[in-house]
Design an enzyme around this catalytic site. Structure first.
Site, PDB file in Angstrom:
ATOM      1  CE  LYS A 188      -4.287  -1.763   1.601  1.00 22.12           C
ATOM      2  NZ  LYS A 188      -3.783  -3.502   2.323  1.00 22.12           N
ATOM      3  CG  ASP A 189       4.184   1.334   2.686  1.00 22.00           C
ATOM      4  OD1 ASP A 189       3.897   2.852   2.928  1.00 22.00           O
ATOM      5  OD2 ASP A 189       5.057   0.443   2.928  1.00 22.00           O
TER       6      ASP A 189
END
Ligand SMILES: *Cc1c(COP(=O)(O)O)cnc(C)c1O
Length: 488
Positions: free
Chosen positions: A110-111
């Site tokens: 998700k970064d």
């Protein structure tokens, strides 16, 4: 490129408005009909660097951002934040390729999107105060807290299910720094958190904006600004296979994606719509196999037990982003989508027509049981010494069942969505039961010895960082909690 709700075509929005709002007022998600005829010149684009590909894709999908704004977003999103030079390294493992998406600041795939979203939002809010509300099953939380930490005029509140995230995920969130970040544990599961956040949006967006001048927004994977950055690594993986001489331009490849809220795999679908030669998108589920059943039968039925598994980021019964796919396969029909989604809210179930089902040919649903997931981690370690996390293992095993059933020999990329360091106990226990007796910090060192992979900074940090966030609330108290955080 004009955006509107999946449930109502009449009100239209620019991409900036869509990113700032996150979710539509009617509960639908922002989509654009233009995506179906927005091809980019893939053959030219795959010769570019990662950031240059971001620029080309964003120019197409977010056309109301100026070139200078996009360049500024891209310049600040990733630089110095990833532990590898490469944002999404592609590693050959056996017959497969793993796209390692977890080298960002919080070791979560998700970064990749959450380093970009605050940049895109800061260009869209025109100086307005924004409060980001986010429900997380674990990984989104920390990635969003890190992404938005100390962002100007933007605050962030994260709700996660109390005692239903891994110990590492808990510590990552509870130790978050930043004057603008708030964290609360909710006594419920992820779906409760997500539903609670949606209700706050529906009831309070207007009120807070009018009375307090605070704009509520979302960093969840339903946000267009989350979806769009995820398209890039599909193109980048293809580019790397091409550069390594494993494919020729135009060859179709498969992707297998461990799926929860359906954001990641939907980005793969959008990459295909933009012209990337993709054959199959294998949607991998854990024992919460609502998507597997949907692709088999055309019936989406959330009326079932919620199972807690070792891949908690996929423990989801309502895959929100699926609504976008439903909209597209309904022939961009917002009335039909609204009807189906109302059935999901009311009865917990809907069924798509045969005509819609026929448009799902590029998707294949597969799932893994817990035992299969653990066995996969152990067998991969035994055969090549490479250690994957539980989510990646669900996908690797699901891919095996896909090949067993179809005999497909196409090149395949598995999205590896989390560092094994984040799901230590389940990972090491799969390899040897003796590890279950050790504490979490000992396990970090054991994994380091076994895998030879350096301990990521994000993990090293939480060994000593003080816990700053201790709030626990009931589902019914989520609204008061937000008000409290806003100082009202
Ligand atoms: C969020 C997450 C997923 C699921 O991604 P979706 O876009 O929600 O389908 C899979 N694996 C990990 C580790 C995640 O954090």
């Amino acid at each position: 490129m004009i955006y509107h709700s999946t449930r109502d075509k009449n009100n239209t929005y620019t991409s900036k408005e869509a990113i700032l709002k996150g979710l539509c007022e009617d509960g639908g998600l922002f989509v654009s009909d233009d995506i179906l005829n927005s091809k980019i010149d893939m053959e030219a684009v795959i010769k570019l660097s990662y950031n240059e590909i971001v620029f080309e894709v964003f120019k197409t999908l977010l056309p109301d951002y100026s070139d200078a704004e996009l360049k500024d977003c891209i310049e600040h999103a990733y630089k110095g934040k990833f532990e590898t030079d490469d944002i999404a390294p592609l590693t050959p493992i056996g017959e497969n390729y793993l796209c390692e998406l977890y080298h960002g600041p919080t070791c979560a795939f998700k970064d990749v999107a959450l380093c970009m979203l605050p940049q895109l939002m800061a260009k869209a809010n025109n100086g307005k105060k924004v409060m980001i509300l986010t429900a997380t099953s674990g990984d989104t939380g920390k990635a969003a807290l890190a992404g938005f930490k100390d962002a100007e005029n933007i605050g962030i509140t994260v709700f996660y299910p109390h005692e239903k995230v891994s110990h590492t995920q808990y510590l990552q969130m509870a130790t978050s720094e930043g004057g603008n970040v708030f964290v609360a544990a909710v006594r419920g599961n992820f779906d409760d958190c997500q539903t609670g956040v949606k209700q706050i949006f529906n009831e309070y967006t207007d009120k807070y904006e009018k009375e307090y001048g605070v704009f509520l927004s979302s960093a969840n994977s339903i946000n267009v600004g989350r979806l769009v950055p995820q398209i890039i690594y599909y193109i980048d993986s293809y580019k790397k296979l091409l550069e390594a001489g494993r494919i020729s331009f135009g060859d179709e490849i498969d992707f297998c994606v461990p799926t929860g809220n359906f954001g990641d795999v939907l980005a793969g679908y959008y990459a295909k719509l933009l012209g990337l030669p993709v054959r199959k998108l294998i949607v991998a589920s854990n024992e919460n196999k609502v998507l597997f059943d949907f692709f088999e039968s055309g019936v989406y039925d959330r009326n079932r037990d919620f199972i807690l598994t070792s891949s908690p980021s996929m423990d989801i019964l309502i895959s929100s982003n699926l609504e976008r796919l439903i909209y597209h396969i309904a022939g961009d029909d917002s009335d039909k989508t609204k009807e189906l989604m109302e059935s999901l809210t009311g009865k917990g179930v809907y069924e798509i027509s045969d005509e819609m089902k026929d448009k799902l040919s590029e998707f294949y649903g597969a799932y893994s049981t817990e035992d299969e997931t653990f066995d996969k981690i152990a067998s991969l370690y035994d055969s090549c010494g490479y250690i994957i996390d539980t989510h990646t293992a669900v996908a690797a095993n699901a891919y095996d069942s896909y090949v067993a059933e179809t005999g497909d020999q196409k090149k395949n990329v598995i999205a590896s969505t989390a560092s094994p360091y984040k799901f230590l106990r389940a990972v090491l226990k799969s390899i040897d039961a003796k590890y279950d007796k050790m504490d979490d910090f000992e396990l970090i060192d054991e994994l380091n010895k076994l895998s030879g992979v350096d301990i990521p900074n994000a993990i090293e940090e939480i060994r000593t960082a003080p816990v700053r966030h201790t709030k626990v609330c009931e589902v019914s108290e989520m609204k008061q909690t937000v008000a409290q955080f806003l100082g009202m």
